[in-house]
Enzyme design. Structure first.
Site, short mmCIF file in Angstrom:
data_model
loop_
_atom_site.label_atom_id
_atom_site.label_comp_id
_atom_site.label_asym_id
_atom_site.label_seq_id
_atom_site.Cartn_x
_atom_site.Cartn_y
_atom_site.Cartn_z
N GLN A 1 0.90 -1.12 -0.11
CA GLN A 1 0.18 0.01 -0.20
C GLN A 1 0.90 1.23 -0.18
O GLN A 1 0.39 2.50 -0.23
CB GLN A 1 -0.92 0.17 1.32
CG GLN A 1 -1.91 -1.18 1.34
CD GLN A 1 -2.55 -1.25 2.58
OE1 GLN A 1 -2.98 -2.30 3.18
NE2 GLN A 1 -3.22 -0.14 3.26
N ARG B 1 -8.37 -1.22 8.68
CA ARG B 1 -9.29 -0.27 8.17
C ARG B 1 -9.76 0.76 9.35
O ARG B 1 -11.06 1.02 9.69
CB ARG B 1 -10.76 -0.97 7.89
CG ARG B 1 -11.59 0.06 6.79
CD ARG B 1 -12.45 -0.82 6.05
NE ARG B 1 -13.13 0.23 4.93
CZ ARG B 1 -13.84 -0.11 3.95
NH1 ARG B 1 -14.36 -1.28 4.05
NH2 ARG B 1 -14.29 0.55 2.99
N CYS B 2 -8.79 1.46 9.68
CA CYS B 2 -8.63 2.40 10.67
C CYS B 2 -7.35 3.25 10.95
O CYS B 2 -6.32 2.71 10.45
CB CYS B 2 -9.06 1.80 12.33
SG CYS B 2 -7.51 1.40 13.20
N GLU C 1 -12.66 4.35 5.86
CA GLU C 1 -12.56 3.57 7.01
C GLU C 1 -13.83 3.82 7.99
O GLU C 1 -13.98 3.17 8.81
CB GLU C 1 -11.39 3.71 8.07
CG GLU C 1 -10.19 3.52 7.00
CD GLU C 1 -8.86 4.10 7.56
OE1 GLU C 1 -8.76 5.41 7.88
OE2 GLU C 1 -7.82 3.49 7.96
N1 MCN Z 1 -14.02 10.09 -1.49
C1 MCN Z 1 -14.88 10.84 -2.12
N2 MCN Z 1 -15.14 11.98 -1.29
C2 MCN Z 1 -14.67 12.20 -0.20
C3 MCN Z 1 -13.70 10.97 0.58
C4 MCN Z 1 -13.42 10.19 -0.29
O1 MCN Z 1 -15.19 10.75 -3.09
N3 MCN Z 1 -15.08 13.16 0.65
C5 MCN Z 1 -13.36 8.88 -2.36
C6 MCN Z 1 -11.95 8.81 -2.73
O2 MCN Z 1 -11.55 9.86 -3.74
C7 MCN Z 1 -11.48 7.39 -3.11
C8 MCN Z 1 -12.41 6.97 -1.75
O3 MCN Z 1 -13.80 7.72 -1.70
O4 MCN Z 1 -11.95 7.05 -4.16
C9 MCN Z 1 -12.01 6.45 -0.34
O5 MCN Z 1 -11.04 7.65 -0.21
P1 MCN Z 1 -10.27 7.94 1.41
O6 MCN Z 1 -11.16 8.15 2.37
O7 MCN Z 1 -9.17 9.06 0.92
O8 MCN Z 1 -9.58 6.66 1.64
P2 MCN Z 1 -7.94 6.00 0.84
O9 MCN Z 1 -8.28 6.34 -0.64
O10 MCN Z 1 -6.93 6.66 1.50
O11 MCN Z 1 -8.46 4.46 1.13
C10 MCN Z 1 -7.67 3.91 2.29
C11 MCN Z 1 -8.89 3.34 3.04
C12 MCN Z 1 -8.37 2.40 4.14
S1 MCN Z 1 -7.22 2.89 5.11
C13 MCN Z 1 -8.74 1.07 4.14
S2 MCN Z 1 -8.17 0.18 5.37
C14 MCN Z 1 -9.68 0.51 3.01
C15 MCN Z 1 -10.55 1.53 2.59
O12 MCN Z 1 -9.69 2.87 2.17
N4 MCN Z 1 -9.27 -0.44 2.28
C16 MCN Z 1 -10.03 -0.67 1.29
N5 MCN Z 1 -11.11 1.26 1.69
C17 MCN Z 1 -11.06 0.12 0.92
N6 MCN Z 1 -11.87 -0.43 -0.11
C18 MCN Z 1 -11.50 -1.32 -1.16
N7 MCN Z 1 -12.36 -1.44 -2.14
N8 MCN Z 1 -10.33 -1.96 -0.74
C19 MCN Z 1 -9.80 -1.73 0.42
O13 MCN Z 1 -8.43 -2.37 0.53
CU1 CUN Z 2 -5.93 1.66 8.82
S1 CUN Z 2 -6.19 0.01 7.61
MO1 CUN Z 2 -6.11 1.19 6.17
O1 CUN Z 2 -5.01 2.26 6.88
O2 CUN Z 2 -4.92 0.50 5.01
#
Ligand code: MCN
Ligand code: CUN
Length: 796
Positions: free
Chosen positions: A223, A370-371, A741
């Site tokens: 990741q 996922r946190c 998360e």
């Molecule tokens: N998004 C959005 N509007 C927002 C926030 C987010 O449209 N206000 C969209 C983002 O552009 C992105 C998605 O939602 O496409 C998730 O965005 P974000 O909250 O920034 O999280 P990350 O992209 O950093 O993803 C990490 C997070 C984590 S830490 C875990 S654990 C997890 C999760 O995402 N693992 C996943 N969701 C998952 N979903 C899938 N399918 N697979 C994983 O391994």
């Molecule tokens: Cu907290 S599990 Mo995600 O941060 O990859």
């Protein structure tokens, strides 16, 4: 009249654009690590320890070497000659790559075989004779600190016991004083059990060392590719240009693919020694038994309350079971992650948290699943404690929360542990949730049902999660500051490519980053390609976890697009033959303020950047932005669950689940809903069915999908999602907060609170997750709390 392009039509901010990556995923055309085959590639398998704690008397690999097709057998002894038997962890500890002196958990890596195919390698692993001398086993923190406990980490010079850290945060004296003045003190003790991310794709790597160019290319399921490159560069003292880490498509990460695993290291060494590509693909039981677990923490809490319901102070103690190595991926400053984000949504004057971490004979745990670094435990504890306190006061669950919320007008708010929350509409979210679930009616129904012997329950959980590490002042991993980056290149035709330092694993970055570019520049999202995961091409970034991508890399995408727009404005002035001050912007187009019909599109500016730039202007239309966020983002959510518990069997069914998420501005509402549903599904699984534990001998119980149940569409309840509350993040360039998360963080307490609520009147305050029917049944019939803490008896 405005000639701006229609933002939703071009797939900009707020468009529920279909996920572009899915066109390859659903057709089986994804390109995962295991899909990659390189010429001359060999295969590696790992021999794992059957025992949880044992001294290694000898390892005889001669029979394995003799098997035709075997190229190399790696043991700890061989690794040691290259100083690679141990590796540093992301938490300043060391971890055995291949065991030399002892094995410290069941499933620990003992040897590796590299062969023509994985089957030969696996057979050869079985031909390795290891002579173990069993040692006493420790499977929980209590045993770890008991008198006479064997020292698990006797490899470490100054380690006389099994304690990793003793840490505290908050105001101890102030908290004591507040407790002395309390009318009511509410207490709760619980165990947040181990849980395992179990992505569909396991971990794996293909190392390819090229002797001619001296370059090491590694395809791997990480990741955070740049962190891996940095670690290899620093540990092996190699320059970055000699190391290329590529994360191809990833079949789910959920935190499981943040740590560095021995398999990666062994495949790299094997490739260097053999000068051939070496592939390692972990199997399911290997993944479940040895890779980063989450949670496994005991929480003790006390709340000081005024009779009217005002919370005066909170005291928390945690004992965390880290397994044999302290390998958490978390900001260096915080030993128990962001556990102290607990109670951030409530206006509490003072609080104190003490935390201890212990080594045990279990696979290294404590990864964030996922946190955002232990926030799941923090929020679970918070909301279980809120429920217990309201019950102790005889107060209504919703009213107790509402009266203690940080109010909308009180932002920015400093939490008792020092975080700064900046925005939210907590009471409004709660009201939306209560209305949706029919709170008042349900309470009546519950009463009526109880009179007829039926057990209905309602559980409320709220959560605010600190998402988006960094800012670099406070957040670093091994000293590397946490920020992120985006690079944007607009070609002459107006098509573009954006690359970031994040690495999605299914979250939809290929879709949503293009939407941010569309929002900032008016270039249709379908004209913007997104690329992540290759350290040779992507700008440096800290990767994707802690839902940091939108808060940090997503912000960088907006910022780099703004740099591009600034340059395009100068090109527009040149094309329109006016001064820059006379130019106005509307989506997709610059025009002359005094003559709005005279304008040029962003695409025309792009062409000019390569064909008609003003004298002295650097050609091209590309840039990079590094973004160091001023603060974390603080999404908020309310989850409300109603259940019916069968008193005869302890089985509980979800009647309704309502989720109200406020993650600020939603880039892609459909993707956000997908993230919430996925998180709620995991929350349901953790609270209801996922059980992975250890017997007294340290045998991992549940390292297979017969015991560790993954929820399917069949058992997963329906969820009702609400998106009407939007509090933009005040410091994020497009007002977005993280969401990935939230539902997994806040969800579990809603389910557990609902079941405990159904049992009200029995005196049961707590049943540890998972709330398996036998545990619930025991609580109902015996009228006592049920703990889930190991060890279970070894004859169980
Ligand atoms: N998004 C959005 N509007 C927002 C926030 C987010 O449209 N206000 C969209 C983002 O552009 C992105 C998605 O939602 O496409 C998730 O965005 P974000 O909250 O920034 O999280 P990350 O992209 O950093 O993803 C990490 C997070 C984590 S830490 C875990 S654990 C997890 C999760 O995402 N693992 C996943 N969701 C998952 N979903 C899938 N399918 N697979 C994983 O391994
Ligand atoms: Cu907290 S599990 Mo995600 O941060 O990859």
């Amino acid at each position: 009249m405005s000639q701006a392009v229609d933002e939703i039509k071009i797939g900009g901010l707020g468009a529920s654009r279909k996920r572009v990556e899915d066109s390859r995923f659903i057709r089986g055309k994804g390109n995962y690590t295991d899909d990659i085959t390189l010429p001359g590639m060999l295969h590696m398998e790992i021999l794992r320890s059957p025992l949880a704690h044992a001294r290694i008397k000898s390892i005889d690999a001669s029979k394995a070497w003799d098997i035709p097709g075997v190229h190399l057998v790696l043991t700890g002894e061989m690794m040691a000659t290259r100083n690679l038997a141990w590796m540093p962890t992301l938490s300043y500890d060391t971890q055995a790559v291949l065991a030399t002196d002892k094995v410290r958990f069941q499933g620990q890596e003992v040897a590796c075989v590299i062969a023509d195919d994985p089957y030969i390698a696996k057979d050869a692993c079985e031909a390795i004779d290891v002579d173990y001398e069993p040692l006493p086993v420790i499977v929980n923190p209590e045993q770890a600190v008991a008198d006479g406990a064997p020292v698990i980490r006797d490899d470490k010079e100054n380690q006389a016991d099994n304690v990793i850290y003793d840490w505290e945060v908050g105001d101890g004296a102030g908290t004591d004083a507040a407790f002395a003045a309390a009318d009511v003190i509410s207490k709760l003790r619980l165990h947040y059990p181990r849980s395992h991310p179990s992505p569909i794709e396991c971990c794996g790597s293909i190392a390819d060392f090229n002797r001619a160019t001296e370059k090491l290319t590694v395809y791997m399921t990480t990741q955070a590719p740049h962190i891996i490159r940095a670690a290899v560069a620093l540990v092996a003292e190699l320059p970055e240009h000699m190391i290329r880490i590529i994360s191809p498509d990833i079949g789910g990460g959920f935190g499981n693919k943040v740590p560095v695993y021995p398999g990666y290291v062994c495949s790299i060494l094997a490739s260097i020694l053999l000068e051939r590509p070496v592939k390692w693909i972990e199997d399911k039981s290997g993944n479940l038994i040895s890779t980063g677990f989450a949670r496994d923490v005991y929480l003790d809490g006390e709340m000081a309350l005024r009779q009217d319901g005002k919370i005066l102070a909170v005291r928390m103690h945690t004992d965390a079971d880290h397994g044999a190595f302290f390998s958490d991926a978390q900001p260096s400053k915080f030993k128990i992650g962001l556990m102290h984000s607990a109670f951030a949504a409530y206006d509490i004057p003072v609080a104190h948290l003490t935390a201890r971490g212990m080594y045990t004979n279990k696979a290294p745990g404590g990864v964030a699943y996922r946190c955002s670094f232990r926030v799941t435990e923090a929020m679970f504890f918070q909301e279980r404690m809120m429920q217990a306190a309201a019950d102790d006061l005889g107060m209504d669950q919703a009213a107790f929360r509402r009266m203690n919320f940080v109010r909308d007008e009180d932002f920015p708010h400093r939490t008792p542990f020092g975080f700064l929350t900046d925005s939210g509409q907590y009471a409004k979210c709660l009201d939306v949730g209560l209305k949706a679930v029919g709170y008042v009616d349900f309470r009546k129904q519950q009463e009526e049902a109880r009179a007829r012997g039926r057990l209905l329950g309602l559980g409320i959980s709220t959560m605010t999660e600190p998402l988006g590490a960094g800012n670099s002042r406070e957040y670093d991993i091994l000293g590397i500051k946490m920020f992120d980056s985006a690079e944007l290149k607009v070609h002459m035709t107006g098509k573009a490519i954006v690359r970031t330092g994040a690495r999605g694993q299914g979250q939809g970055h290929e879709t949503t980053w293009a939407q941010i570019v569309a929002h900032e520049l008016g270039i249709p999202a379908e004209d913007v390609v997104v690329e992540e995961g290759d350290t040779d091409t992507a700008p440096f970034g800290m990767g994707t976890y802690a839902s940091r991508s939108t808060p940090v890399a997503g912000a960088a995408v907006a910022m780099v697009a703004r740099k591009i727009r600034a340059k395009a404005r100068r090109l527009a002035a040149h094309l329109l033959e006016v001064s820059e001050e006379d130019i106005e912007w509307e989506l997709g187009r610059f025009y002359v303020r005094s003559a709005p019909d005279r304008g040029v599109t962003i695409q025309e500016c792009a062409m000019a950047a390569y064909s008609n730039m003003p004298d002295g202007m650097e050609p091209g239309l590309e840039n990079t932005a590094y973004y160091d966020p001023p603060n974390l983002t603080w999404p908020f959510a309310v989850y409300i669950v109603t259940v019916e518990v069968d008193p005869e069997t302890g089985v509980w069914d979800v009647l309704n689940m309502v989720a109200v998420d406020d993650c600020g501005v939603r880039i892609n509402p459909m993707i956000v809903e997908g993230q919430i549903m996925g998180g709620l599904t995991e929350a349901y699984a953790m609270s209801n069915m996922q059980f992975i534990t250890f017997d007294a001998d340290g045998n991992c119980v549940g390292a297979n999908y017969m015991d560790y149940l993954l929820p399917t569409a069949w058992e997963t309840p329906g969820f009702e999602l609400h998106s009407e509350v939007v509090t933009p993040c005040p410091h994020h360039p497009i007002g977005a907060k993280g969401i990935g998360e939230c539902a997994a963080v806040g969800g579990p307490a809603a389910f557990v609170n609902a079941v405990i609520d159904a049992l009200s009147g029995t005196g049961v305050r707590n049943i540890d997750m998972p709330l398996l029917p036998d545990r619930v049944w025991e609580a109902i019939t015996q009228r006592h709390d049920v703990s889930g803490a190991p060890p279970v008896r070894s004859d169980d």
